[in-house]
Enzyme design. Structure first.
Site, PDB file in Angstrom:
ATOM      1  N   ALA A  16       0.833  -1.216   0.000  1.00 50.46           N
ATOM      2  CA  ALA A  16       0.000   0.000   0.000  1.00 50.46           C
ATOM      3  C   ALA A  16       0.866   1.264   0.000  1.00 50.46           C
ATOM      4  O   ALA A  16       0.633   2.200  -0.780  1.00 50.46           O
ATOM      5  CB  ALA A  16      -0.935  -0.024   1.216  1.00 50.46           C
ATOM      6  N   VAL A  17       1.886   1.306   0.856  1.00 51.72           N
ATOM      7  CA  VAL A  17       2.748   2.497   0.915  1.00 51.72           C
ATOM      8  C   VAL A  17       3.655   2.554  -0.310  1.00 51.72           C
ATOM      9  O   VAL A  17       3.851   3.613  -0.912  1.00 51.72           O
ATOM     10  CB  VAL A  17       3.583   2.506   2.218  1.00 51.72           C
ATOM     11  CG1 VAL A  17       4.594   3.646   2.210  1.00 51.72           C
ATOM     12  CG2 VAL A  17       2.668   2.620   3.432  1.00 51.72           C
ATOM     13  N   SER A  43       7.121 -11.786  -6.016  1.00 53.38           N
ATOM     14  CA  SER A  43       6.530 -10.816  -6.946  1.00 53.38           C
ATOM     15  C   SER A  43       7.421 -10.520  -8.144  1.00 53.38           C
ATOM     16  O   SER A  43       7.057  -9.709  -9.003  1.00 53.38           O
ATOM     17  CB  SER A  43       6.253  -9.498  -6.222  1.00 53.38           C
ATOM     18  OG  SER A  43       5.473  -9.714  -5.091  1.00 53.38           O
ATOM     19  N   ARG A 103      13.921   3.706  14.337  1.00 56.28           N
ATOM     20  CA  ARG A 103      13.435   5.048  14.697  1.00 56.28           C
ATOM     21  C   ARG A 103      14.027   5.614  15.981  1.00 56.28           C
ATOM     22  O   ARG A 103      14.272   6.809  16.074  1.00 56.28           O
ATOM     23  CB  ARG A 103      11.905   5.026  14.846  1.00 56.28           C
ATOM     24  CG  ARG A 103      11.179   4.944  13.533  1.00 56.28           C
ATOM     25  CD  ARG A 103       9.689   5.041  13.767  1.00 56.28           C
ATOM     26  NE  ARG A 103       8.951   4.643  12.583  1.00 56.28           N
ATOM     27  CZ  ARG A 103       7.771   4.045  12.612  1.00 56.28           C
ATOM     28  NH1 ARG A 103       7.175   3.794  13.774  1.00 56.28           N
ATOM     29  NH2 ARG A 103       7.168   3.721  11.501  1.00 56.28           N
ATOM     30  N   CYS A 134       2.881   6.602  11.272  1.00 53.06           N
ATOM     31  CA  CYS A 134       1.924   7.431  10.522  1.00 53.06           C
ATOM     32  C   CYS A 134       1.149   8.415  11.414  1.00 53.06           C
ATOM     33  O   CYS A 134       0.994   9.588  11.082  1.00 53.06           O
ATOM     34  CB  CYS A 134       0.962   6.545   9.735  1.00 53.06           C
ATOM     35  SG  CYS A 134       0.417   5.079  10.615  1.00 53.06           S
ATOM     36  N   SER A 164      -5.687   0.899   6.167  1.00 57.39           N
ATOM     37  CA  SER A 164      -4.545   0.887   5.237  1.00 57.39           C
ATOM     38  C   SER A 164      -3.221   1.040   5.979  1.00 57.39           C
ATOM     39  O   SER A 164      -2.172   0.689   5.435  1.00 57.39           O
ATOM     40  CB  SER A 164      -4.688   1.981   4.174  1.00 57.39           C
ATOM     41  OG  SER A 164      -4.940   3.215   4.791  1.00 57.39           O
ATOM     42  N   GLY A 165      -3.265   1.541   7.216  1.00 59.93           N
ATOM     43  CA  GLY A 165      -2.050   1.602   8.033  1.00 59.93           C
ATOM     44  C   GLY A 165      -1.488   0.218   8.308  1.00 59.93           C
ATOM     45  O   GLY A 165      -0.308   0.073   8.632  1.00 59.93           O
ATOM     46  N   LYS A 219       4.975   4.012  20.515  1.00 57.52           N
ATOM     47  CA  LYS A 219       5.637   4.689  19.393  1.00 57.52           C
ATOM     48  C   LYS A 219       5.250   6.166  19.393  1.00 57.52           C
ATOM     49  O   LYS A 219       6.097   7.044  19.222  1.00 57.52           O
ATOM     50  CB  LYS A 219       5.209   4.069  18.058  1.00 57.52           C
ATOM     51  CG  LYS A 219       5.841   2.737  17.736  1.00 57.52           C
ATOM     52  CD  LYS A 219       5.266   2.209  16.407  1.00 57.52           C
ATOM     53  CE  LYS A 219       5.200   0.701  16.404  1.00 57.52           C
ATOM     54  NZ  LYS A 219       4.353   0.151  15.344  1.00 57.52           N
ATOM     55  N   ARG A 240      -8.188   1.244  15.943  1.00 64.09           N
ATOM     56  CA  ARG A 240      -8.394   0.955  14.514  1.00 64.09           C
ATOM     57  C   ARG A 240      -9.886   1.126  14.218  1.00 64.09           C
ATOM     58  O   ARG A 240     -10.734   0.632  14.970  1.00 64.09           O
ATOM     59  CB  ARG A 240      -7.963  -0.482  14.217  1.00 64.09           C
ATOM     60  CG  ARG A 240      -7.948  -0.827  12.754  1.00 64.09           C
ATOM     61  CD  ARG A 240      -6.807  -0.196  11.993  1.00 64.09           C
ATOM     62  NE  ARG A 240      -5.524  -0.782  12.341  1.00 64.09           N
ATOM     63  CZ  ARG A 240      -4.364  -0.259  11.967  1.00 64.09           C
ATOM     64  NH1 ARG A 240      -4.319   0.852  11.241  1.00 64.09           N
ATOM     65  NH2 ARG A 240      -3.227  -0.817  12.320  1.00 64.09           N
ATOM     66  N   HIS A 247      -6.131   8.755   8.759  1.00 62.73           N
ATOM     67  CA  HIS A 247      -6.126   8.639  10.226  1.00 62.73           C
ATOM     68  C   HIS A 247      -6.646   9.954  10.827  1.00 62.73           C
ATOM     69  O   HIS A 247      -6.338  11.043  10.324  1.00 62.73           O
ATOM     70  CB  HIS A 247      -4.702   8.441  10.747  1.00 62.73           C
ATOM     71  CG  HIS A 247      -4.104   7.100  10.478  1.00 62.73           C
ATOM     72  ND1 HIS A 247      -4.763   6.065   9.876  1.00 62.73           N
ATOM     73  CD2 HIS A 247      -2.857   6.631  10.788  1.00 62.73           C
ATOM     74  CE1 HIS A 247      -3.959   5.010   9.814  1.00 62.73           C
ATOM     75  NE2 HIS A 247      -2.798   5.329  10.343  1.00 62.73           N
TER      76      HIS A 247
HETATM   77  P1  A2P Z   1       5.392  -8.875  -1.869  1.00 57.68           P
HETATM   78  O1  A2P Z   1       4.149  -8.349  -2.493  1.00 57.68           O
HETATM   79  O2  A2P Z   1       6.351  -9.439  -2.869  1.00 57.68           O
HETATM   80  O3  A2P Z   1       5.143  -9.780  -0.696  1.00 57.68           O
HETATM   81  P2  A2P Z   1       1.937  -4.129   2.742  1.00 57.68           P
HETATM   82  O4  A2P Z   1       2.512  -3.418   3.940  1.00 57.68           O
HETATM   83  O5  A2P Z   1       0.960  -3.286   1.969  1.00 57.68           O
HETATM   84  O6  A2P Z   1       1.399  -5.471   3.095  1.00 57.68           O
HETATM   85  O7  A2P Z   1       3.182  -4.388   1.744  1.00 57.68           O
HETATM   86  C1  A2P Z   1       4.353  -5.074   2.146  1.00 57.68           C
HETATM   87  C2  A2P Z   1       5.404  -4.940   1.064  1.00 57.68           C
HETATM   88  O8  A2P Z   1       6.612  -5.538   1.544  1.00 57.68           O
HETATM   89  C3  A2P Z   1       5.065  -5.677  -0.225  1.00 57.68           C
HETATM   90  O9  A2P Z   1       5.550  -4.933  -1.323  1.00 57.68           O
HETATM   91  C4  A2P Z   1       5.834  -6.979  -0.080  1.00 57.68           C
HETATM   92  O10 A2P Z   1       6.181  -7.590  -1.308  1.00 57.68           O
HETATM   93  C5  A2P Z   1       7.082  -6.473   0.585  1.00 57.68           C
HETATM   94  N1  A2P Z   1       7.795  -7.587   1.225  1.00 57.68           N
HETATM   95  C6  A2P Z   1       7.355  -8.413   2.182  1.00 57.68           C
HETATM   96  N2  A2P Z   1       8.311  -9.325   2.505  1.00 57.68           N
HETATM   97  C7  A2P Z   1       9.369  -9.050   1.720  1.00 57.68           C
HETATM   98  C8  A2P Z   1      10.678  -9.612   1.572  1.00 57.68           C
HETATM   99  N3  A2P Z   1      11.086 -10.660   2.301  1.00 57.68           N
HETATM  100  N4  A2P Z   1      11.521  -9.060   0.659  1.00 57.68           N
HETATM  101  C9  A2P Z   1      11.130  -8.006  -0.078  1.00 57.68           C
HETATM  102  N5  A2P Z   1       9.914  -7.416   0.007  1.00 57.68           N
HETATM  103  C10 A2P Z   1       9.040  -7.924   0.900  1.00 57.68           C
END
Ligand code: A2P
Length: 344
Positions: A16-17, A43, A103, A134, A164-165, A219, A240, A247
């Site tokens: 999302a971010v 991915s 942080r 956030c 979405s957070g 935090k 939440r 937010h």
């Molecule tokens: P992926 O889609 O390949 O799992 P959100 O906070 O919206 O759930 O997104 C988390 C983000 O962090 C996604 O882009 C996810 O990619 C990525 N991510 C999670 N685990 C890993 C990892 N081990 N290496 C690289 N990216 C990661």
């Protein structure tokens, strides 16, 4: 070299971010060739949209080389940051990290550019700049002008935080749960929230700590002290709510000395980070400000329950100012005022 000539990596580009980061970099006019969209091995090869500039092919983080990257945004969770942010920094990239991993480290600046951009210089040693939580970002953006008029002693606040957070999957859960309830279907278990989120509110974000607080609440307390002043006491309850984006925070602020409400209003209005309504009877809600860049402050009034008190309502798009936009603004502040942190 201009800002748009820099090479950027977005780690977490499918999230999302990460997706919001890509759309903001596209809005800023950074050419597609200067962006690496990075996510997990799962991915690799899939495409994500890059604003009006087409699509980007996802690269896998475990084989990604940061040695031509100027700025690497990390938004893939604390474990990924812990493992890979130091590698990216060692390869010469400047890391802007959205996770909570670094942080509170003394040699890692925690930055909201409109509040404490001078602290960016601290990044010289670790080459990591942390993006605050956030809710903290929108809180400190609103508190700093108040603190400059009359030092803040204490803030009591409750948050109303959008799903979405908690990431893209959390948005899907709210959508599906809402549909399930409205269609009178049996509910399915959700693994992200401790209770149903559709038509509900949940006063627990992140894990409980031994004193009965949650990590999210700690935090907000610790980060506010690091960013504005260790002398500010904060009592926080983080909740939440079934909102997709945006937010909100209800805050009661206790200042150290007398002030005029008009002066507070003028100080808040003068901040580039903030937007105030034209009249006191107008107020902001998440739905209308999602996709906007500012932190929206309304319901400003005296809190007469303490000697020098002020109440306010603070709303912001948690994916933009609360995360991606603040990250891009940090990058812009680095480029403008701390360019020696960037590789040649
Ligand atoms: P992926 O889609 O390949 O799992 P959100 O906070 O919206 O759930 O997104 C988390 C983000 O962090 C996604 O882009 C996810 O990619 C990525 N991510 C999670 N685990 C890993 C990892 N081990 N290496 C690289 N990216 C990661």
């Amino acid at each position: 070299m201009t800002f748009t000539d820099l090479n950027f990596a977005v780690v977490g580009a499918t999230g999302a971010v990460g997706r919001t980061l890509l759309s903001i970099l596209a809005e800023r006019g950074v050419p597609r060739e200067n962006i690496s969209a990075v996510a997990s091995e799962r991915s690799k090869g899939i495409k994500v949209s890059y604003g009006d500039h087409g699509e980007l092919m996802i690269k896998a983080l475990n084989t990604f080389d940061f040695s031509t990257t100027h700025i690497a945004f990390f938004s893939a969770g604390g474990d990924v940051s812990a493992q890979y942010a130091p590698i990216a920094a060692a390869q010469g990239a400047l890391v802007i990290d959205k996770s909570s991993k670094f942080r509170m480290d003394a040699d890692v600046p925690l930055i909201v550019p409109e509040v404490n951009s001078d602290a960016i210089a601290l990044a010289v040693k670790r080459r990591i700049i942390a993006n605050p939580n956030c809710s903290t970002i929108q809180l400190v953006a609103a508190l700093k002008p108040i603190h400059d008029v009359s030092p803040i002693k204490r803030v009591v606040l409750s948050t109303y935080q959008a799903v979405s957070g908690a990431g893209q999957k959390a948005m899907d859960i709210l959508f599906n749960e809402t549909k399930t309830v409205l269609m009178n279907q049996p509910s399915t278990e959700n693994k992200l929230f401790p209770k149903p989120i559709a038509f509900n509110v949940i006063p627990k974000i992140d894990a409980f700590t031994s004193d009965g607080s949650t990590k999210e609440e700690l935090k907000m307390i610790d980060e506010t002290k690091k960013i504005i002043s260790a002398n500010i006491e904060v009592a926080a309850t983080c909740v939440r709510v079934p909102v997709f984006i945006g937010h909100s925070i209800s805050a009661n602020v206790e200042c150290a000395s007398a002030f005029d409400l008009k002066d507070m209003h003028a100080a808040l209005k003068a901040s580039k980070a903030l937007k105030l309504p034209k009249t006191a009877d107008q107020f902001f809600t998440p739905v209308e400000i999602a996709q906007d860049d500012e932190v929206f402050v309304s319901r400003l009034r005296m809190d007469t329950s303490v000697p020098f008190g002020l109440s306010l309502w603070i709303v912001a798009d948690n994916l933009r100012k609360g995360a991606a936009l603040n990250g891009v603004q940090i990058a812009e502040a680095v480029y403008k005022h701390h360019r020696k942190l960037l590789r040649k």
